[in-house]
Write a protein that holds these residues in place. Sequence first.
Motif, PDB file in Angstrom:
ATOM      1  N   ILE A   1      13.101 -59.244 -45.900  1.00 31.60           N
ATOM      2  CA  ILE A   1      13.568 -59.761 -44.614  1.00 31.60           C
ATOM      3  C   ILE A   1      13.261 -58.747 -43.514  1.00 31.60           C
ATOM      4  N   LYS A   2      13.533 -57.472 -43.803  1.00 33.79           N
ATOM      5  CA  LYS A   2      13.233 -56.412 -42.829  1.00 33.79           C
ATOM      6  C   LYS A   2      11.725 -56.328 -42.580  1.00 33.79           C
ATOM      7  N   SER A   3      10.913 -56.542 -43.617  1.00 37.91           N
ATOM      8  CA  SER A   3       9.453 -56.519 -43.444  1.00 37.91           C
ATOM      9  C   SER A   3       8.994 -57.635 -42.523  1.00 37.91           C
ATOM     10  N   LEU A   4       9.630 -58.794 -42.635  1.00 38.07           N
ATOM     11  CA  LEU A   4       9.273 -59.906 -41.757  1.00 38.07           C
ATOM     12  C   LEU A   4       9.670 -59.586 -40.319  1.00 38.07           C
ATOM     13  N   TYR A   5      10.815 -58.971 -40.140  1.00 40.47           N
ATOM     14  CA  TYR A   5      11.234 -58.530 -38.803  1.00 40.47           C
ATOM     15  C   TYR A   5      10.222 -57.544 -38.234  1.00 40.47           C
ATOM     16  N   ASP A   6       9.825 -56.552 -39.032  1.00 37.57           N
ATOM     17  CA  ASP A   6       8.852 -55.553 -38.580  1.00 37.57           C
ATOM     18  C   ASP A   6       7.507 -56.193 -38.252  1.00 37.57           C
ATOM     19  N   PHE A   7       7.094 -57.143 -39.085  1.00 40.39           N
ATOM     20  CA  PHE A   7       5.830 -57.847 -38.851  1.00 40.39           C
ATOM     21  C   PHE A   7       5.872 -58.551 -37.495  1.00 40.39           C
ATOM     22  N   ASP A   8       6.944 -59.250 -37.228  1.00 41.71           N
ATOM     23  CA  ASP A   8       7.057 -60.006 -35.984  1.00 41.71           C
ATOM     24  C   ASP A   8       7.111 -59.085 -34.779  1.00 41.71           C
ATOM     25  N   PHE A   9       7.767 -57.947 -34.939  1.00 43.28           N
ATOM     26  CA  PHE A   9       7.840 -56.954 -33.866  1.00 43.28           C
ATOM     27  C   PHE A   9       6.431 -56.475 -33.492  1.00 43.28           C
ATOM     28  N   GLU A  10       5.630 -56.148 -34.510  1.00 42.17           N
ATOM     29  CA  GLU A  10       4.268 -55.696 -34.266  1.00 42.17           C
ATOM     30  C   GLU A  10       3.398 -56.828 -33.715  1.00 42.17           C
ATOM     31  N   LEU A  11       3.615 -58.040 -34.211  1.00 39.70           N
ATOM     32  CA  LEU A  11       2.855 -59.184 -33.722  1.00 39.70           C
ATOM     33  C   LEU A  11       3.080 -59.379 -32.228  1.00 39.70           C
ATOM     34  N   ARG A  12       4.309 -59.277 -31.788  1.00 39.47           N
ATOM     35  CA  ARG A  12       4.599 -59.426 -30.357  1.00 39.47           C
ATOM     36  C   ARG A  12       3.881 -58.375 -29.530  1.00 39.47           C
ATOM     37  N   SER A  13       3.850 -57.141 -30.032  1.00 38.53           N
ATOM     38  CA  SER A  13       3.169 -56.070 -29.303  1.00 38.53           C
ATOM     39  C   SER A  13       1.677 -56.357 -29.159  1.00 38.53           C
ATOM     40  N   ILE A  14       1.078 -56.852 -30.232  1.00 40.12           N
ATOM     41  CA  ILE A  14      -0.353 -57.156 -30.218  1.00 40.12           C
ATOM     42  C   ILE A  14      -0.648 -58.308 -29.252  1.00 40.12           C
ATOM     43  N   LEU A  15       0.133 -59.367 -29.352  1.00 40.13           N
ATOM     44  CA  LEU A  15      -0.095 -60.530 -28.492  1.00 40.13           C
ATOM     45  C   LEU A  15       0.163 -60.190 -27.032  1.00 40.13           C
TER      46      LEU A  15
ATOM     47  N   PHE B   1      13.737 -67.133 -46.817  1.00 37.02           N
ATOM     48  CA  PHE B   1      14.230 -66.570 -48.061  1.00 37.02           C
ATOM     49  C   PHE B   1      15.452 -67.293 -48.627  1.00 37.02           C
ATOM     50  N   LEU B   2      15.930 -68.309 -47.946  1.00 34.61           N
ATOM     51  CA  LEU B   2      17.113 -69.029 -48.400  1.00 34.61           C
ATOM     52  C   LEU B   2      16.758 -70.073 -49.458  1.00 34.61           C
ATOM     53  N   ALA B   3      17.656 -70.260 -50.402  1.00 34.08           N
ATOM     54  CA  ALA B   3      17.461 -71.272 -51.449  1.00 34.08           C
ATOM     55  C   ALA B   3      17.601 -72.664 -50.841  1.00 34.08           C
TER      56      ALA B   3
ATOM     57  N   ASP C   1      -2.111 -54.850 -43.581  1.00 33.62           N
ATOM     58  CA  ASP C   1      -1.083 -53.829 -43.815  1.00 33.62           C
ATOM     59  C   ASP C   1       0.215 -54.431 -44.344  1.00 33.62           C
ATOM     60  N   SER C   2       0.457 -55.685 -44.014  1.00 34.14           N
ATOM     61  CA  SER C   2       1.728 -56.318 -44.363  1.00 34.14           C
ATOM     62  C   SER C   2       1.686 -57.083 -45.671  1.00 34.14           C
ATOM     63  N   LYS C   3       0.510 -57.394 -46.160  1.00 32.28           N
ATOM     64  CA  LYS C   3       0.378 -58.297 -47.307  1.00 32.28           C
ATOM     65  C   LYS C   3       1.161 -57.812 -48.523  1.00 32.28           C
ATOM     66  N   ASP C   4       1.109 -56.533 -48.803  1.00 32.68           N
ATOM     67  CA  ASP C   4       1.772 -55.995 -49.996  1.00 32.68           C
ATOM     68  C   ASP C   4       3.287 -55.904 -49.835  1.00 32.68           C
ATOM     69  N   ARG C   5       3.796 -56.169 -48.651  1.00 32.40           N
ATOM     70  CA  ARG C   5       5.240 -56.088 -48.419  1.00 32.40           C
ATOM     71  C   ARG C   5       5.953 -57.408 -48.731  1.00 32.40           C
ATOM     72  N   PHE C   6       5.165 -58.446 -49.031  1.00 30.29           N
ATOM     73  CA  PHE C   6       5.737 -59.754 -49.336  1.00 30.29           C
ATOM     74  C   PHE C   6       5.250 -60.219 -50.697  1.00 30.29           C
ATOM     75  N   ASN C   7       6.060 -61.006 -51.381  1.00 23.13           N
ATOM     76  CA  ASN C   7       5.531 -61.601 -52.596  1.00 23.13           C
ATOM     77  C   ASN C   7       4.511 -62.665 -52.194  1.00 23.13           C
ATOM     78  N   PRO C   8       3.563 -63.007 -53.054  1.00 24.43           N
ATOM     79  CA  PRO C   8       2.457 -63.896 -52.669  1.00 24.43           C
ATOM     80  C   PRO C   8       2.897 -65.221 -52.070  1.00 24.43           C
TER      81      PRO C   8
ATOM     82  N   ASN D   1       5.673 -65.912 -50.386  1.00 21.73           N
ATOM     83  CA  ASN D   1       6.199 -65.713 -49.036  1.00 21.73           C
ATOM     84  C   ASN D   1       5.099 -65.332 -48.054  1.00 21.73           C
ATOM     85  N   TYR D   2       4.105 -64.589 -48.533  1.00 19.63           N
ATOM     86  CA  TYR D   2       2.985 -64.234 -47.652  1.00 19.63           C
ATOM     87  C   TYR D   2       2.205 -65.493 -47.265  1.00 19.63           C
ATOM     88  N   SER D   3       2.003 -66.377 -48.206  1.00 13.12           N
ATOM     89  CA  SER D   3       1.337 -67.649 -47.908  1.00 13.12           C
ATOM     90  C   SER D   3       2.160 -68.469 -46.923  1.00 13.12           C
TER      91      SER D   3
END
Length: 329
Positions: A76-90, A52-54, A302-309, A311-313
Amino acid sequence: MTDANNSKPFKTLNQQLSILRDRGLDDAHAKAKRSLEQIGYYSLINGYKWMFLARDSNGEIIHPEIYKDDASFDEIKSLYDFDFELRSILYRSLLKYETMLGAEIAYRFSEQHQEEHAYLAMDNFSRDTQQVSSVVGTISSLSSTIKKYSDRKGKNAIKHYVNKHGHVPLWVLVNFLTFGELNYFYANCTRDIQMTIAKDFRHTKCISYGDTHQPSITPVAIMDINQMVNIFRNAVAHGEITYSKVVYRTPHLGEIKSAAGIRGVALHSQAGVFELIIAMKAVLPKKNYQRLIKDIDGLLKDSKDRFNPINYSALLQDMHFPSNYADVW
């Protein structure tokens, strides 16, 4: 009391929010304050701010740091949450593979070497002169594990077997080894044991898929998968940033790709999350692998709508996901 020489002085939560707003995160207010309080500035912001930095025209981060115009604390918090869930799944899938590998090593090694303490004898491992130090390290690690748990207070299985039987069977000991130790154990086994274990993994897949035409798995593929899994296993267990993690000394992905039966997609030369998932396809039974991709797919949707397109890409790119990833699965 403040320390004038402290280059990183303590900041209150309100001061932290003020810093974020000054750098362009206009939504860093009450809700953000709760997140900082529960997670910590370092883990949340310093860990997940980079997307997210310029940046300047060369793609380098502008200093002093400032956030992109469309950046938000919530994202930024959504990315943190995404990674938290990703770790649990993996973690679930990696733990399944770890259990399978430990059971295979214990069974096939003990089948061939049935004497007590067979795993402490160098003659029962690879005779390759280039592996002597590695074999010695494995034996030393096994011996240290037995001593450590034998000396501990309270009850544990190793202590029980030492006191009652005078030795610890390998099928007990493997449950106390780290994945890294299992990795080295397999790598130091004789070629015939490595080959038998690799064939066992293929046989398990044939049964679970009801298909005798599953791709073969070579010992090289198993060792390459182990190297990758060891790195990600440590990352997910210790809460490290995972979505963008790469294995810089990546193994021969061609062996893993063949074992997974993957065609029509190029894997990155430095493995990331997508390559790890392909590795799991090569070794996990059908039920476990399908659970993995179902959970990953659900997380992405579930996470796609939490990021602008954009950043999701970028998120998918950081995970090494190709545009046709769903077809590859």
